[in-house]
Enzyme design. Structure first.
Site, PDB file in Angstrom:
ATOM      1  CB  CYS A  79      -0.805   0.165   1.066  1.00 29.09           C
ATOM      2  SG  CYS A  79      -0.318  -0.161   3.218  1.00 29.09           S
TER       3      CYS A  79
ATOM      4  CG  HIS B  33      -3.665   0.459   4.803  1.00 29.62           C
ATOM      5  ND1 HIS B  33      -3.207  -0.107   4.002  1.00 29.62           N
ATOM      6  CD2 HIS B  33      -5.151   1.380   4.501  1.00 29.62           C
ATOM      7  CE1 HIS B  33      -3.979   0.050   2.833  1.00 29.62           C
ATOM      8  NE2 HIS B  33      -4.917   1.277   2.657  1.00 29.62           N
TER       9      HIS B  33
END
Length: 916
Positions: free
Chosen positions: A275, A841
């Site tokens: 990510c 994230h």
């Protein structure tokens, strides 16, 4: 160049042209120059065959037998001689009279001679060329250390990837570029100008090699006659037919294949902790001028395959493929597998599937793209010069010109700006001014000088249970500051506290009061004990002795007869103050019973009845082990034993042989709740009796039988009111971070500056100022803090404007007041990081360059968002576009209704996803 023998049609045309020349110039003997004149013009003149070769010029082959006959004719001195050679005839040099391909293995001087173009044309005008034969024209090529006539060009078989059965045989010189091969293939296969193409060469092993660099020659590419060259055309969705894309679902539906959406609104599949890469790519993909640069194929002419600092053009090509797919409008999401492999190949830190930092990947990518697209093919040496009292304007211009002499690419054009760096020597006052380029700003966040630590306090009063406290302490404080803060909550004097790091039910470390608080990590379990003495007891002192105590439980081990008992640590260890006059095993037992009364239920008289007399008698027969020694409390290695620093020569426990054995009770006169045992610092084995360890501080273990522990022991703690305290972090403005960035600072000891005046390294003061700002300004918020002992993420809310970020107050270069847009920026993308240091994230907010609409990119998921959702504590890297650039990019399309700013109108809020 492609020669006349490329195919039968071209050869026939050449033959016809040669025949016309021959017919027009039918030799008339009376018009021939004198024989001596002919000889001079062909052999010795400026146009003669004895002159040196020149690269790129044309020479012609003449059959050796005809030329020898001509020589005999002109040297004979008789123009009417029967040795007249007639028309030039090269028939013996050709394999056939259809393709007019030369025979293999022809040797100069034996089979043919070479004539320069002028000499050839003289002979043809005088004698003519045999009807139907083409002239054999060849080019002079320049090889390393030699020039030669290329008699045998390279014949390549050109085919298209979707029609391998139809080929074109074309001859190319060894010095022709791969770009010429590509252009010839595009012409032969009638490729539209807007279509992207690339070449593959089939090697001797049957596999295909990409011909990346179109600027190298056929010789450098090692192409050989008869080699198959395949031209591939990019598909409408931006992919190449040859690309083996690793998609998550190989069975794409017809709906997906026919999908047509907004270009740029395309997710990226998470390949496993990628990510961070997806976030950086989405930000960069939404930089308008950079994306247009790749979509319009401007990069093809600027690929630098020979830059030793670059990636042979592979990073630029991989990124270009990704941009073309994302902006084709034919994908909901794509799988960046090829790009990920390229990044890992050239930057080993990104190999595998560990989580990384999006800003670090962004830094690598910008540098890699710059070097792959650097227009400077050979970097010259540039000496850096100090200002030496010259005007800033002059020094800055010189620094930027020097930078551009070595670095000139679309990345420099778009992202590079200029700092002014000022260093001042603290001793002699010498001032050094330099101007340095930058690609992004890494700005610090205003941070609090306080930190919150959670500790467990163990009071001596057995009526008080252990307490959990949350303390506010100075970040750069000492352990003594922690004790002072705890004293305010507990009323206990800091002098009566000992601080310990407990790990896995053991003492990992006992802290000294002068040690820095930075040595305590946020994840450490810190216990503070109230004590009335000291561990390093002094012989003759009347102070209590502090004894480290572990709690253990006997557990039956899996043995054949189930007779062996193991010992397992539990609970938190203790530091117990023991008066010297109670220093016997029985006295220690009673002190521990008193200190543990907060956990232990006192047994009644029935529970303390004597045990089996016979059992007691049998125990009397056992040998009683002697005293043993244990590990050091100060040793960070749990299994290592040895004397502690500051411990006296004789162990205080062994004074007057108070503890005559290593375990107690040796005989059971009464049933006890637990037994005592001297152990090592790890608490898992008995102490040895080696002479070296006799004087080491012993540890005591309280060993419980499972049934007794279950009946009488109950550990617990209470939370102090301060546990609910949360440090409030006020939001900061982005401008405050930039002010901090330009604040004067003193260099650290690890990074001193060498003063040319003092001739020694100095801890100088340093100040950075902004001199020139780029078209796209990347601002990296330094949320991650790293020190020797700790790592933390700052989740401070930074307030940043969507529009009109004004840098006029920070730029010190004389400003153009008539054009304020040069200093104002609008936001176009944000890389976000959610989570902490160990895990997290990354996502992206980005404004589409075509529609002006903001979207939220979360790996392969893309959703429209409102502007008021963009600002959050997760913002990590900000992308700003200068307003004059935005206006310039949009001006040609102004009539189409394109928005003038990336921050534009939004659709109804019901269509948006709440990302906060």
């Amino acid at each position: 160049m492609a020669t006349v023998a490329a195919n039968p049609a071209a050869a026939a045309a050449a033959v016809a042209a040669a025949a016309a020349v021959t017919e027009d110039r039918e030799p008339q003997h009376e018009e021939l120059p004198g024989l001596d004149s002919q000889w001079r013009q062909i052999e010795n003149g400026e146009s003669g065959r004895e002159r040196p070769l020149r690269a790129g010029e044309s020479w012609f082959l003449v059959e050796k037998h005809w030329y020898k006959q001509w020589e005999a004719y002109v040297q004979g001195g008789d123009q009417d001689s029967s040795t007249f050679p007639g028309c030039i005839n090269n028939a013996t040099l050709f394999q056939d009279e259809i393709n007019w391909r030369l025979k293999e293995g022809l040797v100069e001087g034996e089979d043919y001679v070479l004539l320069p173009a002028a000499a050839w044309h003289y002979l043809v005008s005088w004698y003519g060329l045999e009807h139907g034969q083409p002239p054999i024209e060849r080019k002079v090529i320049e090889l390393p250390n030699i020039q030669k006539v290329e008699v045998y060009p390279v014949e390549l078989l050109l085919v298209r990837h979707n029609d391998l059965g139809k080929s074109h045989t074309v001859q190319f010189s060894h010095t022709d570029s791969i770009g010429l091969v590509l252009r010839t293939a595009r012409e032969r296969f009638l490729v539209e100008p807007q279509e992207d193409t690339r070449l593959w060469a089939k090697n001797s092993e049957g596999s295909l090699d990409r011909l990346y660099d179109t600027h190298i020659t056929v010789l450098d590419a090692a192409l050989e006659t008869g080699q198959l060259i395949i031209m591939e055309t990019r598909k409408k969705d931006g992919t190449w037919p040859s690309a083996q894309l690793h998609v998550m679902n190989n069975n794409m539906s017809e709906e997906d294949e026919d999908f047509k959406g907004q270009p740029g609104i395309c997710g990226l599949t998470n390949l496993g902790n990628t990510c961070f890469m997806n976030s950086a790519l989405q930000c960069l993909s939404n930089v308008p001028q950079l994306t247009e640069y790749f979509l319009n194929n401007c990069y093809l002419e600027e690929l630098n395959f020979r830059n030793p600092l670059g990636m042979k053009g592979e990073i630029a090509e991989a990124y270009a493929d990704l941009v073309k797919q994302a902006w084709s409008g034919h994908h909901r999401s794509i799988v960046p597998h090829v790009f990920k492999n390229k990044v890992g190949h050239f930057a080993s830190q990104f190999l595998g599937y560990q989580q990384h930092d999006s800003q670090e990947l962004l830094s690598f990518l910008l540098d890699g793209l710059h070097e792959d697209l650097n227009r400077v093919k050979k970097k010259e040496y540039v000496e850096l010069c100090d200002a030496a009292g010259r005007p800033d304007q002059e020094v800055a211009q010189e620094a930027w010109q020097n930078h551009k002499r070595r670095n000139d690419s679309v990345i420099v054009d778009t992202f590079h700006g200029l700092f002014k760096s000022t260093l001042v020597c603290p001793d002699c006052g010498n001032v050094s001014v330099t101007f340095d380029p930058f690609c992004y700003l890494s700005v610090p966040l205003p941070i609090s000088h306080k930190r919150v630590l959670e500790v467990f306090f163990i009071p001596m009063d057995p009526r008080r249970k252990p307490e959990q406290h949350r303390l506010v302490v100075p970040k750069k404080g000492k352990i003594s500051d922690l004790c002072v803060a705890l004293s305010k909550h507990t009323g206990i004097s800091p002098e009566r506290m000992m601080v310990a790091d407990v790990f896995s039910h053991r003492f990992y470390k006992l802290y000294q009061l002068e040690e820095p608080l930075s040595s305590i990590l946020d994840r450490d379990d810190i216990f503070v004990y109230e004590v009335s003495g000291r561990i390093e007891a002094i012989e003759g002192s009347r102070e209590d002795i502090v004894v480290p105590v572990y709690l253990r439980e006997r557990t039956p081990a899996r043995d054949y007869n189930n007779s062996y008992y193991g010992l397992m640590l539990f609970g938190h260890p203790l530091l117990v103050s023991v008066p010297r006059d109670r220093f016997t095993w029985e006295g220690l037992y009673n002190v521990l019973m008193y200190r543990l009364s907060r956990y232990v239920t006192k047994p009644n008289s029935d529970d303390e009845d004597d045990g089996d007399e016979k059992e007691d008698d049998e125990e009397d027969k056992d040998d009683v082990p002697g005293p043993s020694t244990g590990g050091s409390l100060r040793d960070p290695e749990p299994e290592q034993a040895g004397p502690s620093s500051g411990v006296t020569n004789r162990c205080p426990f062994l004074l007057d042989n108070c503890l005559g054995t290593s375990q107690w009770p040796p005989r059971r006169r009464r049933k006890q709740l637990f037994t005592l045992q001297t152990v090592n610092s790890n608490g898992t084995s008995d102490r040895t009796t080696s002479p070296e360890e006799v004087h080491a501080q012993p540890y005591i273990a309280i060993d419980w039988e499972p049934e007794m522990k279950k009946r009488y022991y109950d550990e617990g703690y209470v939370k102090h009111d301060c546990v609910g305290y949360v440090m409030k972090k006020a939001p900061v403005r982005l401008q405050e971070c930039i002010e901090l960035f330009t604040t004067v600072e003193t260099l650290e000891k690890e990074n001193p500056w060498y003063c040319p005046s003092c001739k020694q390294h100095q801890l100088a003061t340093k100040k950075l100022d902004l001199w020139m700002l780029p078209e796209i300004l990347i601002i990296h918020l330094k949320r991650f803090s790293y020190t020797k002992f700790s790592r933390e993420k700052l989740d401070t809310l930074v307030e940043f404007p969507i529009r009109d970020l004004d840098f006029s107050e920070f730029v010190i270069q004389p400003q153009n007041e008539s054009n304020p847009e040069l200093y104002k920026y609008d936001l176009i993308a944000v890389s976000n990081h959610y989570g902490g240091m160990r895990d997290g994230h990354y996502t992206t907010f980005a404004c589409n360059k075509d529609s002006g609409q903001w979207h939220y990119f979360d790996d392969n998921s893309v959703s429209p968002v409102n502007e008021n959702q963009i600002e959050s504590k997760a913002a990590y890297v900000l992308f700003y576009q200068r307003q004059d650039v935005a206006r310039r990019l949009l001006s040609p399309a102004g009539s189409s209704g394109a928005p003038a700013s990336p921050a534009c109108s939004s659709p109804p809020s019901s269509e948006f996803m709440d990302v906060n």
